[in-house]
Design an enzyme around this catalytic site. Structure first.
Site, PDB file in Angstrom:
ATOM      1  N   GLU A 287       0.885  -1.164   0.000  1.00 40.79           N
ATOM      2  CA  GLU A 287       0.000   0.000   0.000  1.00 40.79           C
ATOM      3  C   GLU A 287       0.921   1.212   0.000  1.00 40.79           C
ATOM      4  O   GLU A 287       1.693   1.420   0.923  1.00 40.79           O
ATOM      5  CB  GLU A 287      -0.905  -0.045   1.230  1.00 40.79           C
ATOM      6  CG  GLU A 287      -2.114   0.862   1.085  1.00 40.79           C
ATOM      7  CD  GLU A 287      -2.002   2.102   1.924  1.00 40.79           C
ATOM      8  OE1 GLU A 287      -1.476   3.106   1.400  1.00 40.79           O
ATOM      9  OE2 GLU A 287      -2.427   2.052   3.083  1.00 40.79           O
ATOM     10  N   CYS A 321      -1.946   8.138   4.009  1.00 38.78           N
ATOM     11  CA  CYS A 321      -2.052   7.810   2.581  1.00 38.78           C
ATOM     12  C   CYS A 321      -3.430   8.193   2.093  1.00 38.78           C
ATOM     13  O   CYS A 321      -3.639   8.476   0.928  1.00 38.78           O
ATOM     14  CB  CYS A 321      -1.897   6.327   2.334  1.00 38.78           C
ATOM     15  SG  CYS A 321      -0.556   5.603   3.196  1.00 38.78           S
TER      16      CYS A 321
HETATM   17  C1  UN1 Z   1      -3.014   5.144   5.587  1.00 43.05           C
HETATM   18  O1  UN1 Z   1      -3.134   6.352   5.559  1.00 43.05           O
HETATM   19  O2  UN1 Z   1      -1.928   4.610   5.386  1.00 43.05           O
HETATM   20  O3  UN1 Z   1      -8.960   5.430   6.461  1.00 43.05           O
HETATM   21  C2  UN1 Z   1      -4.139   4.257   5.900  1.00 43.05           C
HETATM   22  C3  UN1 Z   1      -8.055   5.756   7.157  1.00 43.05           C
HETATM   23  C4  UN1 Z   1      -7.299   4.697   7.908  1.00 43.05           C
HETATM   24  C5  UN1 Z   1      -6.300   4.052   7.026  1.00 43.05           C
HETATM   25  C6  UN1 Z   1      -5.279   4.972   6.520  1.00 43.05           C
HETATM   26  N1  UN1 Z   1      -8.179   3.685   8.410  1.00 43.05           N
HETATM   27  O4  UN1 Z   1      -7.734   6.919   7.249  1.00 43.05           O
END
Ligand code: UN1
Length: 522
Positions: A287, A321
């Site tokens: 990811e 992310c």
């Molecule tokens: C990430 O930013 O790497 O939806 C994952 C979200 C979190 C996951 C983020 N549950 O913001």
């Protein structure tokens, strides 16, 4: 402990009115601080292990605060952990799956029991506000439970196939791969370390966790939960140190059978290229970031839209992310939307995020702090900074920066496509929805996306055309962030990680197993 009230905090929890939650958290912060400064070991083959050198973990919240000293793991440490995991694999994978599920559920319960301590440490380790830190810890436990449930509901993925005759007994079974490396990022030090590790373990693999250099502490607390839940020696190992030595040795190791990596696109692509083509193909679950758009239609509820964008752009200082970094607003409502967004953003308090009143903490480290200054001067020269764009000097001795909103950035400016991983959002107007869709999809990433419109036909059109793995419509608690296991899946498209589903997806745990079909004839 057991008399304490239980709280369930998710990423959608906007505020907790319950004073007890705040009292528990304040107590946990004080206790955690009193214990700071210790030296922490690695955990290999059920034993604590030290290395020749250690590194210091300072809090980005207060650079005078040394939270602990952690080991600089070596190649030998990695080799030993891989050998231990390989040796432990036959017994762990050979156990009835019900036993693995029971141990992992116990680990999840320990994480929930230690919620406040883990949340307090995480808040100071990474600069996450208290509700998001508690949410991260709870999500860690929920991801593990979710994958335990998946194994249970599917009878550990053991199912009958069609048979050619009464004498043929055909089945499909999923079996674990063996040794699994988890390389986890700094931003979700619980969920993105414990989620993947938990899935790998309940599937029957043995794990080596290498946490981000910025977040060894939360990962150690997680290691204690696995250990205390009764995960046997060698089945779960924790190695701290650099990506260059520990991470690379894991990637290059022929006895590592699979990897979960969460982090940058460049590192992820290198792992995909080198690890996947070992002696034979090996699975990589990657990811690798996002450049997540939100489209605001002229038929949107602009209060919902402004709140959703503000929370997703600036939660955890934009270091997700899933953060919203681009907004496309219909030209007819742009002025009004901008006013609302600026107004909400101006109410954000930046400071020590372990304190109740502060919603934004510091950015993670000096590299991120310097990047912020560099990007801001570029954005200042080429667009209009309508809010923020500066370091927050009086917030404390840490890496504090202001949430930043940028308007009028030329369409071809590279920062429309580059993931900054900082609290910076760029906004543009559009004339027609088709044009907004084209721009939203014109990036290498496809992780999350948001849409605001009160028109059902527009919503369906958007769902049918947007290229991303996690979609949110009209969600004021987060325009592009906040997926929770069981309620939403989490997985990327395109350069965000289309090779695999990221933590929390409905199809997640199956990736930690390979299929075997068995035909037995009477
Ligand atoms: C990430 O930013 O790497 O939806 C994952 C979200 C979190 C996951 C983020 N549950 O913001």
């Amino acid at each position: 402990m057991s008399e304490r009230k239980h709280f369930k905090v998710t990423y959608s929890t906007l505020a907790s009115p319950d004073p007890l939650l705040h009292q528990y958290f304040d107590e946990a912060v004080a206790e955690a601080k009193a214990g700071f400064g210790k030296t922490f070991p690695m955990f290999i083959n059920g034993q604590e292990r030290t290395a020749e050198k250690t590194f210091e973990k300072r809090s980005p919240v207060n650079l005078d605060m040394v939270m602990g000293h952690f080991q600089y793991g070596s190649e030998d440490d990695v080799n030993d952990a891989v050998a231990a995991a390989k040796a432990a694999f036959p017994a762990w994978s050979g156990r009835p799956w019900q036993e693995r599920v029971a141990i992992m559920r116990k680990a999840a319960d320990l994480i929930s029991e230690r919620l406040f301590h883990m949340g307090a440490v995480m808040s100071l380790e990474i600069g996450k506000n208290r509700l998001e830190a508690l949410g991260d810890v709870e999500e860690t436990a929920d991801l593990i439970r979710y994958n335990c449930d998946a194994v249970e509901k599917n009878d550990n993925f053991n199912r009958p196939l069609l048979s050619e005759s009464d004498k043929h007994h055909n089945r499909s079974v999923l079996k674990p791969y063996g040794v699994w490396a988890v390389i986890s990022p700094f931003n979700f030090p619980g969920a993105l370390a414990g989620g993947p590790s938990g899935a790998a373990l309940v599937a029957g693999n043995c794990v080596i966790l290498k946490p981000a250099t910025d977040t060894p502490y939360t990962a150690w607390l997680l290691t204690e939960c696995f250990r205390d839940a009764g995960v046997p020696a060698g089945v779960f190992n924790y190695i701290t140190g650099s990506g260059r030595v520990v991470g690379q040795t894991l990637v290059d190791h022929p006895d590592v059978n699979g990897i979960t990596f969460t982090g940058s696109f460049d590192v992820g692509m290198n792992i995909l290229r080198s690890f996947a083509h070992g002696r034979y193909p090996r699975p990589v679950i990657a990811e690798m970031g996002g450049k997540n758009p939100t489209i605001v239609s002229k038929k949107a509820d602009l209060d919902k839209a402004a709140m959703g964008v503000m929370r997703s752009a600036f939660g955890l200082q934009g270091q997700k992310c899933s953060a919203c970094s681009r907004v496309y607003v219909d030209k007819d409502v742009k002025g009004e939307f901008m006013n609302k967004l600026v107004d909400l953003t101006s109410q954000i308090k930046v400071g020590d995020p372990s304190k109740k009143e502060n919603w934004m903490g510091p950015v993670v480290n000096k590299g991120a702090f310097d990047d912020y200054k560099k990007f801001v001067s570029d954005l200042q020269a080429n667009g209009d900074i309508v809010f923020g764009g500066k370091v927050v000097e009086d917030a404390g001795n840490g890496y504090y920066v202001a949430p930043t909103i940028v308007d009028n950035l030329p369409e071809d400016h590279p920062l429309w496509k580059h993931e900054m991983f900082l609290p910076i959002v760029t906004v543009a107007s559009y004339e027609k929805l088709d044009e907004a869709m084209e721009k939203a999809n014109d990036v290498d990433y496809g992780l999350t996306a948001g849409f605001f419109s009160e028109d059902d036909d527009e919503v369906q059109w958007w769902l049918d055309n947007i290229e991303a793995g996690v979609l949110y419509v009209n969600r004021s608690s987060g325009a592009t962030t906040g997926a929770w296991p069981g309620y939403q899946s989490f997985g990327g498209w395109k350069g965000s990680g289309s090779t695999g589903k990221a933590a929390g997806s409905f199809y997640y745990i199956q990736q930690y197993m390979h299929e075997q079909s068995q035909t037995v004839v009477d």
